[in-house]
Design an enzyme around this catalytic site. Structure first.
Site, PDB file in Angstrom:
ATOM      1  N   CYS A 115     -12.320  16.275  45.196  1.00  0.00           N
ATOM      2  CA  CYS A 115     -13.451  15.464  44.693  1.00  0.00           C
ATOM      3  C   CYS A 115     -13.363  15.178  43.205  1.00  0.00           C
ATOM      4  O   CYS A 115     -13.934  14.203  42.731  1.00  0.00           O
ATOM      5  CB  CYS A 115     -14.769  16.144  45.024  1.00  0.00           C
ATOM      6  SG  CYS A 115     -15.042  16.197  46.793  1.00  0.00           S
ATOM      7  N   HIS A 262     -19.818  12.037  41.219  1.00  0.00           N
ATOM      8  CA  HIS A 262     -19.146  12.084  42.519  1.00  0.00           C
ATOM      9  C   HIS A 262     -20.224  12.201  43.590  1.00  0.00           C
ATOM     10  O   HIS A 262     -21.158  12.996  43.455  1.00  0.00           O
ATOM     11  CB  HIS A 262     -18.196  13.276  42.562  1.00  0.00           C
ATOM     12  CG  HIS A 262     -17.820  13.658  43.953  1.00  0.00           C
ATOM     13  ND1 HIS A 262     -17.256  12.752  44.824  1.00  0.00           N
ATOM     14  CD2 HIS A 262     -17.962  14.816  44.644  1.00  0.00           C
ATOM     15  CE1 HIS A 262     -17.065  13.349  45.988  1.00  0.00           C
ATOM     16  NE2 HIS A 262     -17.479  14.597  45.904  1.00  0.00           N
ATOM     17  N   ASN A 292     -19.503  11.062  51.643  1.00  0.00           N
ATOM     18  CA  ASN A 292     -18.655  11.602  50.571  1.00  0.00           C
ATOM     19  C   ASN A 292     -17.221  11.114  50.802  1.00  0.00           C
ATOM     20  O   ASN A 292     -16.579  11.520  51.767  1.00  0.00           O
ATOM     21  CB  ASN A 292     -18.736  13.138  50.618  1.00  0.00           C
ATOM     22  CG  ASN A 292     -17.846  13.816  49.595  1.00  0.00           C
ATOM     23  OD1 ASN A 292     -16.974  13.197  48.996  1.00  0.00           O
ATOM     24  ND2 ASN A 292     -18.047  15.111  49.416  1.00  0.00           N
TER      25      ASN A 292
END
Ligand code: ACO
Length: 335
Positions: A115, A262, A292
């Site tokens: 991430c 993020h 995500n």
């Protein structure tokens, strides 16, 4: 000395929309649970049999970024590709993008920082530009999660949060003091590596061994996440690394035009927003539509924010990420 600025940003997501209701048919979950815990309403999954791969999606996003930057593929000097879901175990997707774009034999580097991958990749590219080695670098984040998730109830705490897609920027050398990246900040804490990881197959336990063991309990080839533990670390590290970026540059939270975090969980973004007393206009979220997308989430969000007119030349933009590793990172830049 040169600075580097984002000259163009683009994104690409597959057409195939998968709603929470679609997931209800595959596992014991509910639209209400997913929205309440994560904010996610739908995500994109590459349709099986489609031509989309992490590299081809990255190439599509890169083409948009190059067009917006007014740069042709031949002007690109280097590629940095961030992903946790590469097309192949090796080689990495960077070289595939070089081939797909049909560009000269430039260098291509792959970044494996999940991430935080896009900010790590941006930071690497920034150093190459600051030293004067390169003028235009493609920085790409792309993920194809859907092919590797456990779509049964066993994997529901992980599978409902991830989505597929790609984003890219052209990072370009500039001599304009009022534009570009001010600083990047990178961190890791490997003692928590196994709290969010895909363990196998690996060099200690290779595919034949897994097949031979035929162990129904062994699901090491699916991502594992200790959700609560990750969540608690995420909310702390996000704030720390944003403050680090602000302090380094003598800026306050009120100076930020847009924070692009993020997209891990809407609750994480909202928590940070509250703790840092940021207004709704100062934080960009699109996890509702894409879930995500790991290394792709920040460039996809930046690209959409730019399209919506929420990022303009001269704006102070803060990027921040936390994820598997653990790794976390931030970047502060003038657009
Ligand atoms: N549907 C329905 N119920 C579920 C689901 C689901 N999809 N998933 C879990 N549950 C159940 C659990 O089994 C548990 O039930 P129990 O209480 O009977 O045991 C209950 O819901 C609560 O589970 P938790 O895991 O405690 O739920 P939580 O509120 O923590 O939410 C989540 C889970 C959304 C994953 C959250 O922990 C989170 O977002 N964590 C951080 C994610 C993150 O930031 N990741 C970093 C980036 S990812 C990367 O780097 C690759």
């Amino acid at each position: 000395m040169y600075k580097s600025r984002i000259a163009g940003v683009g994104h690409y997501v597959p057409d195939n929309v998968v709603t929470n209701q679609d997931l209800e048919k595959l596992m014991d979950t509910s639209n209400e649970w997913i929205i309440e815990r994560t904010g996610i309403e739908e995500r994109r999954f590459v349709k099986p049999g489609s031509d989309d791969t992490p590299s081809t999606m990255g190439t599509k996003a890169a083409r948009v970024a190059m067009e917006r930057a007014g740069v042709t593929p031949d002007e690109i000097d280097f590629i940095v590709f961030a992903t946790l879901s590469p097309d192949y175990y090796f080689p990495g997707p960077g070289v595939l993008v070089q081939e797909q774009l049909g560009i000269k034999e430039i260098g291509a580097l792959d970044v494996r920082n999940q991430c935080s991958g896009f900010i790590y990749a941006l930071s690497v590219a920034d150093q190459f530009i600051k030293t004067g080695m390169y003028k235009n670098i493609l920085v790409i984040g792309s993920e194809l999660h859907s092919g590797g998730l456990d779509m049964t109830t066993r994997g529901r705490n992980v599978s409902v949060i991830f989505g597929d897609g790609a984003g890219a920027v052209v990072l370009q050398a500039t001599e304009n003091e009022n534009s570009g990246i001010l600083s990047t900040h990178l961190h890791s804490e490997g003692k928590h590596a196994e709290e969010l990881a895909l363990i196998g197959p690996n060099t200690g336990k290779w595919v034949p061994e897994i097949i031979e063991a035929n162990d129904a309990e062994d699901i090491s080839y699916y991502p594992y996440m200790n959700g609560n533990f990750v969540f608690k670390h995420a909310v702390t590290r996000f704030q720390e690394v944003i403050h680090e970026a602000l302090q380094t540059n003598n800026k306050a939270a009120t100076d930020i035009k847009l924070l692009v975090p993020h997209q891990a969980n809407l609750r994480i973004s909202q928590y940070i927003q509250k703790k840092m007393a940021l207004s709704n206009d100062q934080v960009y979220n699109n996890i509702m539509r894409y879930g995500n997308t790991t290394a792709a989430s920040i460039p996809i969000a930046m690209s959409e924010a730019w399209e919506e007119g929420k990022i303009k030349e001269g704006d102070l933009i803060c990027l921040a990420a936390f994820g598997s590793g653990f790794t976390w990172a931030s970047a502060l830049l003038y657009w």
